[in-house]
Design a protein around this motif. Structure first.
Motif, PDB file in Angstrom:
ATOM      1  N   ALA A 147       0.929  -1.420  -0.031  1.00  0.00           N
ATOM      2  CA  ALA A 147      -0.070  -0.069  -0.171  1.00  0.00           C
ATOM      3  C   ALA A 147       0.983   1.246   0.055  1.00  0.00           C
ATOM      4  O   ALA A 147       0.333   2.271  -0.627  1.00  0.00           O
ATOM      5  CB  ALA A 147      -0.916   0.071   1.104  1.00  0.00           C
ATOM      6  N   GLU A 148       1.984   1.182   0.553  1.00  0.00           N
ATOM      7  CA  GLU A 148       2.957   2.354   0.546  1.00  0.00           C
ATOM      8  C   GLU A 148       3.369   2.496  -0.494  1.00  0.00           C
ATOM      9  O   GLU A 148       3.857   3.731  -1.101  1.00  0.00           O
ATOM     10  CB  GLU A 148       3.879   2.144   1.816  1.00  0.00           C
ATOM     11  N   ARG A 149       3.788   1.694  -1.215  1.00  0.00           N
ATOM     12  CA  ARG A 149       4.545   1.671  -2.600  1.00  0.00           C
ATOM     13  C   ARG A 149       3.423   1.713  -3.713  1.00  0.00           C
ATOM     14  O   ARG A 149       3.863   2.455  -4.981  1.00  0.00           O
ATOM     15  CB  ARG A 149       5.280   0.356  -2.886  1.00  0.00           C
ATOM     16  N   HIS A 150       2.354   1.286  -3.771  1.00  0.00           N
ATOM     17  CA  HIS A 150       1.506   1.367  -4.812  1.00  0.00           C
ATOM     18  C   HIS A 150      -0.015   1.814  -4.676  1.00  0.00           C
ATOM     19  O   HIS A 150      -0.646   1.550  -5.639  1.00  0.00           O
ATOM     20  CB  HIS A 150       1.402  -0.153  -5.407  1.00  0.00           C
ATOM     21  N   GLY A 151      -0.248   2.204  -3.475  1.00  0.00           N
ATOM     22  CA  GLY A 151      -1.565   3.151  -3.241  1.00  0.00           C
ATOM     23  C   GLY A 151      -2.325   2.243  -2.352  1.00  0.00           C
ATOM     24  O   GLY A 151      -2.211   0.940  -2.332  1.00  0.00           O
ATOM     25  N   VAL A 152      -3.401   2.792  -1.645  1.00  0.00           N
ATOM     26  CA  VAL A 152      -3.941   2.101  -0.804  1.00  0.00           C
ATOM     27  C   VAL A 152      -4.855   1.107  -1.244  1.00  0.00           C
ATOM     28  O   VAL A 152      -5.355   0.063  -0.534  1.00  0.00           O
ATOM     29  CB  VAL A 152      -4.827   3.004   0.236  1.00  0.00           C
ATOM     30  N   ASP A 153      -5.173   1.067  -2.504  1.00  0.00           N
ATOM     31  CA  ASP A 153      -6.380   0.250  -3.292  1.00  0.00           C
ATOM     32  C   ASP A 153      -5.417  -1.029  -3.715  1.00  0.00           C
ATOM     33  O   ASP A 153      -6.260  -1.527  -4.663  1.00  0.00           O
ATOM     34  CB  ASP A 153      -7.189   0.981  -4.299  1.00  0.00           C
ATOM     35  N   LEU A 185      -8.421  -8.043   3.138  1.00  0.00           N
ATOM     36  CA  LEU A 185      -7.647  -8.635   2.018  1.00  0.00           C
ATOM     37  C   LEU A 185      -6.214  -8.378   2.384  1.00  0.00           C
ATOM     38  O   LEU A 185      -5.373  -9.011   2.163  1.00  0.00           O
ATOM     39  CB  LEU A 185      -8.139  -7.604   0.844  1.00  0.00           C
ATOM     40  N   ARG A 186      -5.799  -7.221   2.754  1.00  0.00           N
ATOM     41  CA  ARG A 186      -4.588  -6.917   3.425  1.00  0.00           C
ATOM     42  C   ARG A 186      -3.868  -8.035   4.237  1.00  0.00           C
ATOM     43  O   ARG A 186      -2.581  -8.664   3.886  1.00  0.00           O
ATOM     44  CB  ARG A 186      -4.351  -5.703   4.092  1.00  0.00           C
ATOM     45  N   VAL A 187      -4.779  -8.374   5.200  1.00  0.00           N
ATOM     46  CA  VAL A 187      -4.405  -9.385   6.092  1.00  0.00           C
ATOM     47  C   VAL A 187      -4.166 -10.539   5.174  1.00  0.00           C
ATOM     48  O   VAL A 187      -3.305 -11.730   5.355  1.00  0.00           O
ATOM     49  CB  VAL A 187      -4.992  -9.401   7.267  1.00  0.00           C
ATOM     50  N   PHE A 188      -5.214 -11.124   4.365  1.00  0.00           N
ATOM     51  CA  PHE A 188      -5.371 -12.335   3.653  1.00  0.00           C
ATOM     52  C   PHE A 188      -4.040 -12.465   2.877  1.00  0.00           C
ATOM     53  O   PHE A 188      -3.557 -13.544   2.704  1.00  0.00           O
ATOM     54  CB  PHE A 188      -6.682 -12.321   3.043  1.00  0.00           C
ATOM     55  N   HIS A 189      -3.516 -11.230   2.296  1.00  0.00           N
ATOM     56  CA  HIS A 189      -2.549 -11.497   1.102  1.00  0.00           C
ATOM     57  C   HIS A 189      -1.069 -11.421   1.789  1.00  0.00           C
ATOM     58  O   HIS A 189      -0.242 -12.320   1.536  1.00  0.00           O
ATOM     59  CB  HIS A 189      -2.465 -10.188   0.246  1.00  0.00           C
ATOM     60  N   ALA A 190      -1.127 -10.983   2.949  1.00  0.00           N
ATOM     61  CA  ALA A 190      -0.021 -10.994   3.961  1.00  0.00           C
ATOM     62  C   ALA A 190       0.249 -12.476   4.273  1.00  0.00           C
ATOM     63  O   ALA A 190       1.322 -13.174   4.522  1.00  0.00           O
ATOM     64  CB  ALA A 190       0.198 -10.138   5.026  1.00  0.00           C
ATOM     65  N   GLU A 191      -0.975 -13.191   4.742  1.00  0.00           N
ATOM     66  CA  GLU A 191      -0.769 -14.459   5.275  1.00  0.00           C
ATOM     67  C   GLU A 191      -0.258 -15.502   4.085  1.00  0.00           C
ATOM     68  O   GLU A 191       0.342 -16.447   4.311  1.00  0.00           O
ATOM     69  CB  GLU A 191      -2.201 -14.988   5.767  1.00  0.00           C
ATOM     70  N   ILE A 192      -0.851 -15.289   3.075  1.00  0.00           N
ATOM     71  CA  ILE A 192      -0.360 -16.192   1.845  1.00  0.00           C
ATOM     72  C   ILE A 192       1.130 -16.011   1.459  1.00  0.00           C
ATOM     73  O   ILE A 192       1.769 -16.700   1.291  1.00  0.00           O
ATOM     74  CB  ILE A 192      -1.318 -15.661   0.489  1.00  0.00           C
TER      75      ILE A 192
END
Length: 247
Positions: free
Chosen positions: A141-147, A192-199
């Protein structure tokens, strides 16, 4: 000499007069077992080789080109009659065939196990999972935007069957009362942020355990999680492809 037969550490020769000559180290009693030749022919010269310690001394003399004595049956009989001690090589037999090779293999296995244990310890010391987890959660999110997670999610849902099935299971787990529908876009974005980090974390952990001694199954992973087509790594690959295509 008209015929010669050679063993591992002893030899047998037949002369033109019909006599036998037997010589060698006799480490395993090979020459004693050939005593039948002397019993079969009284005038045959039965010459067993010296015990191992005497053989080594004689070998040293041979290296300096000194005359070598011959230890034959009559000399042995005379020595025993005189009370002389005849060397016993039973405690210094050469190692069995393949013993040195097996020992080298065992030493190599121990050395490799020690190296793997050292590498495993070093890997565990180097990897800071807490720091990586925070980087996976906040870095994109910091590099490519919050969405960015929503955009990658939409792409992965279209191209990744494993991803889609895994996300549907996660939605039903998070919001069972609404049939898997998020109560707000903000909460869905955080999930989604947590889900992607877990993957990402599970993919990295499985790869790290796969490099450890015993493989991932020995470190708590199930066969389903290790399946290359539907397991953790397959899910990680689908997320990676969607990320590269969208970012």
């Amino acid at each position: 000499v008209m015929a010669v037969a050679a063993g591992g550490c002893h030899s047998l020769a037949l002369t033109t007069e019909g006599d036998f000559r037997v010589w060698g180290r006799d480490w395993h009693g090979s020459l004693n077992s050939l005593g039948l030749f002397k019993a079969a022919k009284a005038d045959a010269a039965f010459c067993p080789g010296p015990p191992r310690e005497e053989f080594e001394a004689l070998a040293g003399a041979m290296a300096t080109r000194q005359p070598l004595p011959q230890l034959c049956a009559p000399d042995v009989v005379a020595a025993i009659a005189d009370g002389m001690a005849i060397g016993d090589d039973s405690e210094e037999l050469p190692p069995p065939a393949g013993a040195l090779r097996d020992k080298a293999r065992a030493e190599k296995v121990v050395e490799e196990a020690a190296e793997e244990a050292q590498a495993e310890t070093a890997a565990e010391e180097v990897i800071d999972w807490d720091a990586l987890r925070e980087a996976w959660r906040h870095g994109p999110a910091e590099r490519h935007g919050v969405d960015v997670h929503r955009r990658v999610h939409l792409k992965a849902r279209q191209t990744g069957r494993n991803y889609m099935m895994s996300w549907q299971a996660r939605r039903r787990e998070l919001w069972p009362d609404s049939g898997g529908a998020a109560p707000s876009k903000e909460e869905e974005a955080e999930s989604l942020r947590v889900f992607h980090a877990e993957i990402a974390e599970r993919s990295w952990r499985l790869r790290a355990d796969a490099a450890r001694f015993g493989g991932p199954l020995e470190h708590g992973w199930t066969a389903e999680e290790c399946d290359p087509n539907t397991g953790v790594l397959a899910l990680g690959v689908e997320l990676d492809k969607a990320s590269k295509a969208e970012i």
